[in-house]
Design an enzyme around this catalytic site. Structure first.
Site, PDB file in Angstrom:
ATOM      1  N   TYR A  89       0.841  -1.206   0.000  1.00  0.00           N
ATOM      2  CA  TYR A  89       0.000   0.000   0.000  1.00  0.00           C
ATOM      3  C   TYR A  89       0.870   1.248   0.000  1.00  0.00           C
ATOM      4  CZ  TYR A  89       0.778   0.819   5.051  1.00  0.00           C
ATOM      5  OH  TYR A  89       1.328   1.087   6.280  1.00  0.00           O
ATOM      6  N   CYS A  90       0.279   2.346  -0.473  1.00  0.00           N
ATOM      7  CA  CYS A  90       0.901   3.667  -0.381  1.00  0.00           C
ATOM      8  C   CYS A  90      -0.146   4.632   0.151  1.00  0.00           C
ATOM      9  CB  CYS A  90       1.505   4.099  -1.718  1.00  0.00           C
ATOM     10  SG  CYS A  90       0.333   4.218  -3.086  1.00  0.00           S
ATOM     11  N   TRP A  91      -0.071   5.904  -0.217  1.00  0.00           N
ATOM     12  CA  TRP A  91      -0.975   6.902   0.369  1.00  0.00           C
ATOM     13  C   TRP A  91      -2.441   6.641   0.012  1.00  0.00           C
ATOM     14  CZ3 TRP A  91      -1.669  10.016   4.146  1.00  0.00           C
ATOM     15  CH2 TRP A  91      -2.597  11.050   4.076  1.00  0.00           C
ATOM     16  N   SER A  97       2.550   2.270  -4.741  1.00  0.00           N
ATOM     17  CA  SER A  97       2.293   0.860  -4.448  1.00  0.00           C
ATOM     18  C   SER A  97       1.995   0.088  -5.729  1.00  0.00           C
ATOM     19  CB  SER A  97       1.128   0.719  -3.459  1.00  0.00           C
ATOM     20  OG  SER A  97      -0.043   1.330  -3.961  1.00  0.00           O
ATOM     21  N   TYR A 118      -3.360   3.835   2.312  1.00  0.00           N
ATOM     22  CA  TYR A 118      -3.391   4.243   3.714  1.00  0.00           C
ATOM     23  C   TYR A 118      -4.650   5.031   4.036  1.00  0.00           C
ATOM     24  CZ  TYR A 118      -2.524   6.878   7.950  1.00  0.00           C
ATOM     25  OH  TYR A 118      -2.661   7.448   9.198  1.00  0.00           O
TER      26      TYR A 118
END
Length: 346
Positions: A89-91, A97, A118
């Site tokens: 995952y990323c933001w 991601s 996130y």
């Protein structure tokens, strides 16, 4: 099918592809930080995006991301078997991601990307912290300062009870002198993640022991739904003589014994509440290393009146409360008290 927060336990590892600063502020509990852009690189790409163009930002970003992913492949992923199944995952579940997931999938790993990243996780935490507290039967451990409440929680956990150690999660003892030496408090978001993770792993069929906290622990706020559930719960009340409490506090706050100057700076904040003359007398005791006298006086004149006032307002007596008397706050004594409390549980 998109992977949601509810599916987190199904994965071997959870990989946070965001920058180290983003990760430090908050992350999914247990996640591993493998940034595809470090903090400086992320700032550089963001500046290009705003000041030049998205094309230039993506061109530079792609080169940086590629090099960082290559480094992670050489390090973290080098010994992983084909069956390895991480969640990335990323933001917001976008390019960062997506790039790492794409490469891992092309290699042959069963990697997946968290839908919404996130931000989706954070929305889930906020929602669950509103919902989960009402599902549990809390038993609130009450007792004046130095009664060994935190140590008792540890003994209860060792005995197999479900324990929510909010001060442990907040890295603070919850008072003016409660900051832990050399250990900063987590961010508010990180604290909430830790509380959510603890609640999510509890069995609603068994009681959860928790200390009688106020709305704030140091600089951190206890989630509103949790504090309301705690205040509506029965208490386990500790009756401990002053001498035993002085002994325990002298152990817990030993770092002040070697640094009376810092202690006196903190005590100075009480002048407006307790009066300059009283605080000056406490500071004189600290300078003379009269620790037992100082601790006893602080308890009688400051901590006990403040705690009893807060307790009467936030955790008033109920018919379901139980009171336990002890003067033995040693590890063995608290283990015995924990067994007694569990045996007497309604």
């Amino acid at each position: 099918m998109p992977v949601t927060v509810a599916e987190l336990p199904a994965f071997a590892d959870i990989i946070d592809a965001r920058s180290p600063d983003e990760f430090a502020e908050d992350h999914i509990p247990g996640a591993i930080n493998l940034p595809v852009l470090d903090d400086a690189e992320r700032a550089r790409v963001g500046t290009l995006y705003k000041q030049v163009s998205s094309f230039e930002a993506k061109k530079v970003g792609a080169a940086l991301v590629s090099r960082n992913i290559a480094a992670h492949l050489d390090a973290w992923f080098a010994d992983k078997p084909k069956s390895y199944r991480p969640l990335v995952y990323c933001w917001r579940g976008g390019s960062r991601s997506g790039a790492l997931t794409h490469v891992l999938q092309k290699i042959g790993f069963a990697a997946e990307q968290l839908d919404g990243g996130y931000k989706a996780y954070r929305r889930h935490v906020v929602s669950e912290l509103d919902r989960l507290p009402a599902l549990f039967r809390f038993r609130v451990v009450c007792g004046p300062t130095g009664s060994g409440k935190s140590r008792l929680l540890h003994a209860l956990a060792e005995a197999g009870a479900q324990v929510l150690d909010l001060e442990g999660l907040a890295a603070h003892r919850g008072s003016l002198l409660g900051a832990l030496p050399g250990q900063p408090q987590p961010s508010q978001k990180s604290f909430e993640s830790a509380v959510w993770s603890a609640l999510a792993h509890f069995d609603a069929g068994s009681p959860v022991f928790v200390e009688s906290e106020s709305k704030k622990i140091g600089a951190l706020r206890v989630p509103e739904a949790l504090i309301l559930a705690m205040r509506a719960s029965p208490c386990v009340r500790l009756d401990v003589p002053l001498e035993a409490r002085v002994g325990l506090l002298s152990e817990d706050y030993a770092h002040f014994l070697v640094d009376p100057e810092t202690l006196n700076q903190q005590l100075g904040h009480l002048a407006g509440l307790r009066g300059g003359e009283t605080v000056a007398a406490w500071q004189a005791l600290a300078v003379r290393s009269a620790w037992s006298e100082l601790v006893a006086d602080l308890l009688r004149q400051h901590y006990d009146p403040a705690y009893l006032k807060s307790l009467s307002h936030n955790y008033p007596p109920t018919a379901a409360d139980q009171t336990f008397h002890t003067a033995d706050l040693s590890p063995a004594g608290l283990r015995g008290l924990a067994r007694t409390i569990l045996d007497a549980a309604p």
